[in-house]
Design a protein around this motif. Structure first.
Motif, short mmCIF file in Angstrom:
data_model
loop_
_atom_site.label_atom_id
_atom_site.label_comp_id
_atom_site.label_asym_id
_atom_site.label_seq_id
_atom_site.Cartn_x
_atom_site.Cartn_y
_atom_site.Cartn_z
N ARG A 9 -34.75 54.77 104.57
CA ARG A 9 -35.13 54.15 103.31
C ARG A 9 -34.36 54.79 102.15
NH1 ARG A 9 -40.21 55.49 102.84
NH2 ARG A 9 -40.08 56.88 101.04
N PHE A 10 -34.20 56.12 102.16
CA PHE A 10 -33.42 56.78 101.12
C PHE A 10 -32.00 56.22 101.08
CE2 PHE A 10 -36.06 60.93 101.79
CZ PHE A 10 -37.14 60.33 101.17
N LEU A 11 -31.43 56.04 102.27
CA LEU A 11 -30.05 55.53 102.35
C LEU A 11 -29.95 54.12 101.79
CD1 LEU A 11 -28.96 56.80 105.88
CD2 LEU A 11 -28.08 57.58 103.67
N ALA A 12 -30.93 53.28 102.09
CA ALA A 12 -30.91 51.91 101.59
C ALA A 12 -30.87 51.90 100.07
CB ALA A 12 -32.13 51.14 102.10
N TYR A 13 -31.68 52.74 99.42
CA TYR A 13 -31.69 52.82 97.96
C TYR A 13 -30.37 53.38 97.43
CZ TYR A 13 -36.71 51.82 97.87
OH TYR A 13 -37.94 51.20 97.99
N ALA A 29 -31.95 43.84 93.46
CA ALA A 29 -31.44 43.45 94.78
C ALA A 29 -32.43 43.79 95.89
CB ALA A 29 -30.10 44.13 95.05
N LEU A 30 -33.11 44.91 95.74
CA LEU A 30 -34.06 45.35 96.76
C LEU A 30 -35.47 44.81 96.54
CD1 LEU A 30 -32.93 49.09 97.03
CD2 LEU A 30 -32.50 47.28 98.69
N ARG A 31 -35.68 44.17 95.38
CA ARG A 31 -36.98 43.61 95.02
C ARG A 31 -38.06 44.71 94.93
NH1 ARG A 31 -37.22 37.92 98.51
NH2 ARG A 31 -35.30 37.04 97.63
N SER A 38 -34.89 55.11 91.64
CA SER A 38 -34.55 56.41 91.09
C SER A 38 -35.22 57.54 91.87
CB SER A 38 -34.98 56.46 89.62
OG SER A 38 -34.72 57.75 89.07
N ARG A 39 -36.47 57.36 92.18
CA ARG A 39 -37.23 58.41 92.87
C ARG A 39 -36.67 58.66 94.28
NH1 ARG A 39 -41.60 56.35 91.95
NH2 ARG A 39 -41.97 55.18 93.88
N ASN A 40 -36.33 57.60 95.00
CA ASN A 40 -35.83 57.77 96.36
C ASN A 40 -34.41 58.31 96.40
OD1 ASN A 40 -37.74 56.63 98.64
ND2 ASN A 40 -38.04 55.31 96.85
N VAL A 41 -33.60 57.98 95.41
CA VAL A 41 -32.26 58.54 95.33
C VAL A 41 -32.35 60.05 95.09
CG1 VAL A 41 -30.14 58.64 93.96
CG2 VAL A 41 -31.09 56.42 94.66
N VAL A 42 -33.24 60.44 94.19
CA VAL A 42 -33.43 61.87 93.91
C VAL A 42 -33.91 62.60 95.16
CG1 VAL A 42 -34.84 63.54 92.64
CG2 VAL A 42 -33.82 61.59 91.45
N TYR A 77 -24.94 54.10 109.33
CA TYR A 77 -26.08 53.36 108.80
C TYR A 77 -25.99 51.88 109.19
CZ TYR A 77 -29.11 51.10 105.34
OH TYR A 77 -30.06 50.33 104.72
N GLU A 78 -24.81 51.30 109.01
CA GLU A 78 -24.64 49.89 109.35
C GLU A 78 -24.79 49.68 110.86
OE1 GLU A 78 -20.89 48.92 107.64
OE2 GLU A 78 -21.72 48.63 105.61
N GLY A 79 -24.34 50.68 111.66
CA GLY A 79 -24.52 50.58 113.10
C GLY A 79 -25.99 50.59 113.49
N LEU A 80 -26.78 51.44 112.82
CA LEU A 80 -28.21 51.48 113.08
C LEU A 80 -28.88 50.18 112.67
CD1 LEU A 80 -29.18 55.10 112.00
CD2 LEU A 80 -29.43 54.12 114.28
N GLN A 81 -28.47 49.64 111.51
CA GLN A 81 -29.04 48.38 111.04
C GLN A 81 -28.77 47.27 112.05
OE1 GLN A 81 -31.13 49.54 108.69
NE2 GLN A 81 -30.60 47.89 107.29
#
Length: 312
Positions: A9-13, A29-31, A38-42, A77-81
């Motif tokens: 989830r952190f990576l997605a943000y 974009a993420l709705r 901001s919180r997850n990026v931090v 990440y894209e491989g996991l997705q």
């Protein structure tokens, strides 16, 4: 441990912020709300002990270290997705058996096999499509098809291969040709003739790779790859432009105006029908189909030994 568990989830943000250059646009974009981005990026920066973004009134942009790290990690990440999407698709697709046909001629055997399978396992849906010769093994490896039936694919190491059926080769000849009066034909009769091979599709007419290794050099017809599919090949045979090959079950069930089907006699007058599949395929339906095919192969007389006369 909890932060590591939330890493995806952190990576997605973080990737959304990097792609958009703005926390607000990433949130759109993420709705989600901007504060969540901001919180997850931090949290990701704290987890890595690395500053990924520079922030100002115009938005956010990756630091040099952040860009190097995200470029490396995005691949995984894209491989996991993709793996998660494939797993979800496979779960939805568990009740569908995808069968590929590549220039198969054993129509009668396959028809009986499919009919029996449907009666035995009515809850399994069957999706049956043509597949080109050169794409067969890759299509099995990538699970685009659960099983493929084909005459021959050469040396196979990446999946299981098993022969179930052999069928006599028949030759489609223009009605006005001198060979049309013969009861059977041989490879020697066909030497120098134009063998028309469909290039655009893999239907019941045999394609050139299926012939490799079975025709001796001294008795080889001249191969002419036709743009288009089997309909174009048949039309050209009707016009007297060459000949075509098919399996006996196709030839005996498809009458074509202005042509004659002739059984091929002598050496190399049979071709094999094989199945190709992955042992690691999790679908039980694949192995149920294989088991049924094995049982049929042991109990149904092969048409390969039939000596029927030619017919028009």
């Amino acid at each position: 441990m909890t932060q590591n568990g939330n890493a995806l989830r952190f990576l997605a943000y973080a990737f959304a912020a990097a792609d958009c250059g703005s926390l607000r646009q990433a949130a759109t974009a993420l709705r989600v709300c901007e504060s969540s981005v901001s919180r997850n990026v931090v949290k990701l920066e704290q987890l890595l002990e690395m500053q990924l973004f520079e922030r100002d009134v115009r938005g956010v942009r990756l630091t040099e270290a952040g860009r190097a790290w995200t470029d490396l990690v995005r691949i995984y990440y894209e491989g996991l997705q993709e793996a998660f999407r494939d797993a979800a698709r496979d779960n939805r697709d568990a009740k569908t058996l995808r069968i590929g046909l590549c220039a198969v001629g054993g129509g009668e055997f396959l028809k009986r096999l499919i009919d029996r399978f449907r009666k035995s396992y009515p809850d399994v849906s069957l999706a049956i499509e043509d597949v080109r010769h050169e794409q067969c093994l890759e299509a099995v490896r990538r699970r685009r098809f659960d099983i493929i039936f084909a005459p021959e694919l050469g040396k196979v190491t990446s999946c299981r291969a098993e022969m179930f059926w052999q069928e006599r080769i028949f030759v489609l000849i223009p009605a006005g040709h001198s060979l049309a009066e013969k009861r059977v034909v041989t490879w020697a009769d066909l030497a120098g003739m134009q063998l028309l091979v469909p290039d655009g599709t893999s239907g019941p007419l045999l394609d050139f790779p299926a012939l490799e290794g079975i025709v001796t050099d001294g008795c080889r017809p001249t191969v002419n790859m036709c743009q288009g599919g089997q309909a174009s090949v048949i039309f050209n045979v009707q016009l007297g432009q060459g000949i075509a090959l098919a399996g006996e079950s196709f030839a005996r069930n498809v009458a074509i105006d202005a042509t004659a089907w002739k059984p091929l006699d002598g050496h190399h007058n049979l071709f094999s029908i094989k199945a190709f599949w992955l042992e690691t395929n999790p679908k039980r339906a694949v192995f149920r189909l294989i088991g049924l095919a094995r049982k049929m192969a042991n109990t149904i007389p092969s048409p390969a030994h039939s000596q029927g006369a030619s017919f028009r």
